[in-house]
Design an enzyme around this catalytic site. Structure first.
Site, PDB file in Angstrom:
ATOM      1  CG  ASN A  43      10.947  51.111  34.570  1.00 32.29           C
ATOM      2  OD1 ASN A  43      10.101  51.172  35.456  1.00 32.29           O
ATOM      3  ND2 ASN A  43      11.294  49.973  34.009  1.00 32.29           N
ATOM      4  N   GLY A 241      18.772  49.446  31.979  1.00 28.69           N
ATOM      5  CA  GLY A 241      18.844  50.111  30.682  1.00 28.69           C
ATOM      6  C   GLY A 241      18.022  51.381  30.634  1.00 28.69           C
ATOM      7  CG  ASP A 242      13.946  51.171  31.216  1.00 29.66           C
ATOM      8  OD1 ASP A 242      14.034  51.179  29.973  1.00 29.66           O
ATOM      9  OD2 ASP A 242      13.297  50.321  31.846  1.00 29.66           O
ATOM     10  CB  ALA A 243      18.644  53.578  35.371  1.00 29.95           C
TER      11      ALA A 243
END
Length: 296
Positions: A43, A241-243
């Protein structure tokens, strides 16, 4: 050569939207189903590629249909896959993401081939060639090996250990990272009760504490900065959260000490990602800039 290497989990996700998360022995109605690639490392790599950052991936998938679909999706958006291991006769990890009407997520999954990359499997030259390495949940010994290779080559290292921080010993990896991403619960484990950031074992590096809808705080040796986040209606918080981490990294690549700017940009990335279904919803750079322009 890639500028950033993301290392960790590569999954195939099945997202089930339900009217409510069921209680034990209960039942929920499935509103919609969606299948796409997932996994924190994948991601983040996709999000960075969307910011026009040359990004590669270290991880593993099986040689099954789900692994093929995951690889095709990553290749299509421009993620370099030279560091991705395809494990023969193995199943790709599948995560079932159950999402309610408020965007809250419950995750079910199998391990599959997700952590087939042992320290000896890491391509040292691939890691050393990067300017930055972003580590996510994986075998602790593999994460440490990658961090060692990166720091020896003069690259910066970030680490987002995720949900399993309390189950695994990542101390050696944390010791070698420059930027650490944690949520409020994880921060308590890292900083210890009643200890200030400056007094903690990570007081000499950057620690980003994510507060969900309440924004985030970044602690640095030079001072701490807060951002309240953005008031949006969440649809699905999977991958937000990955973004967030990808947005923070993307800003620091070109503006190494501008933590306030990185924090604002990261919060915007997380807010936009939470407004769409699935884990692969990170916005592009122009979309984030347009969103920020609308806030002022």
């Amino acid at each position: 050569m890639v500028r950033v290497v993301a290392a960790g989990h590569v999954n195939w996700d099945v997202t089930l939207r339900v009217d409510a998360l069921p209680e034990p022995d209960g039942e929920a109605r499935i509103v919609s189903q969606r299948r796409s690639g997932g996994g924190s490392a994948a991601n983040a790599a996709v999000a960075l590629a969307g910011f026009d950052v040359d990004t590669g991936l270290v991880g593993s998938v099986g040689d099954d249909e789900n692994g093929l679909l995951a690889r095709r999706e990553l290749d299509r958006v421009g993620v370099d896959l030279d560091g991705l291991r395809v494990v023969e006769d193995a199943e790709t990890s599948v995560k079932y993401l159950v999402v309610d009407g408020d965007g809250e997520v419950m995750v079910l999954g199998n391990d599959g081939a997700n952590e087939a990359v042992a320290p000896a499997d890491v391509d040292a030259d691939y890691v050393r060639a990067a300017d930055h390495v972003h580590l996510t949940s994986q075998r602790p010994e593999t994460a440490t090996r990658i961090a060692e290779l990166a720091t020896e080559a003069g690259a910066t290292v970030s680490f987002d250990p995720g949900r399993r921080l309390d189950e695994r010993d990542y101390a050696a990896t944390i010791e070698r990272c420059d930027v650490l991403f944690v949520n409020d619960r994880e921060a308590l484990e890292i900083l210890e009760e009643d200890a200030t950031y400056a007094e903690s074992e990570v007081g000499d590096r950057v620690v980003v504490v994510k507060h969900g809808a309440e924004g985030a705080t970044v602690h640095t040796p030079a001072g701490s900065f807060e951002h309240p986040g953005f008031d949006v209606e969440p649809v699905d918080t999977t991958g937000a959260g990955d973004a967030f981490a990808a947005g923070f990294i993307a800003v620091l690549l070109d503006h190494p000490d501008d933590y306030e700017r990185a924090l604002e940009f990261a919060n915007a990335c997380g807010a936009l990602a939470a407004q769409a279904e699935g884990a692969r919803t990170a916005p592009t750079y122009p979309e984030v800039e347009a969103f920020l322009d609308q806030q002022f």
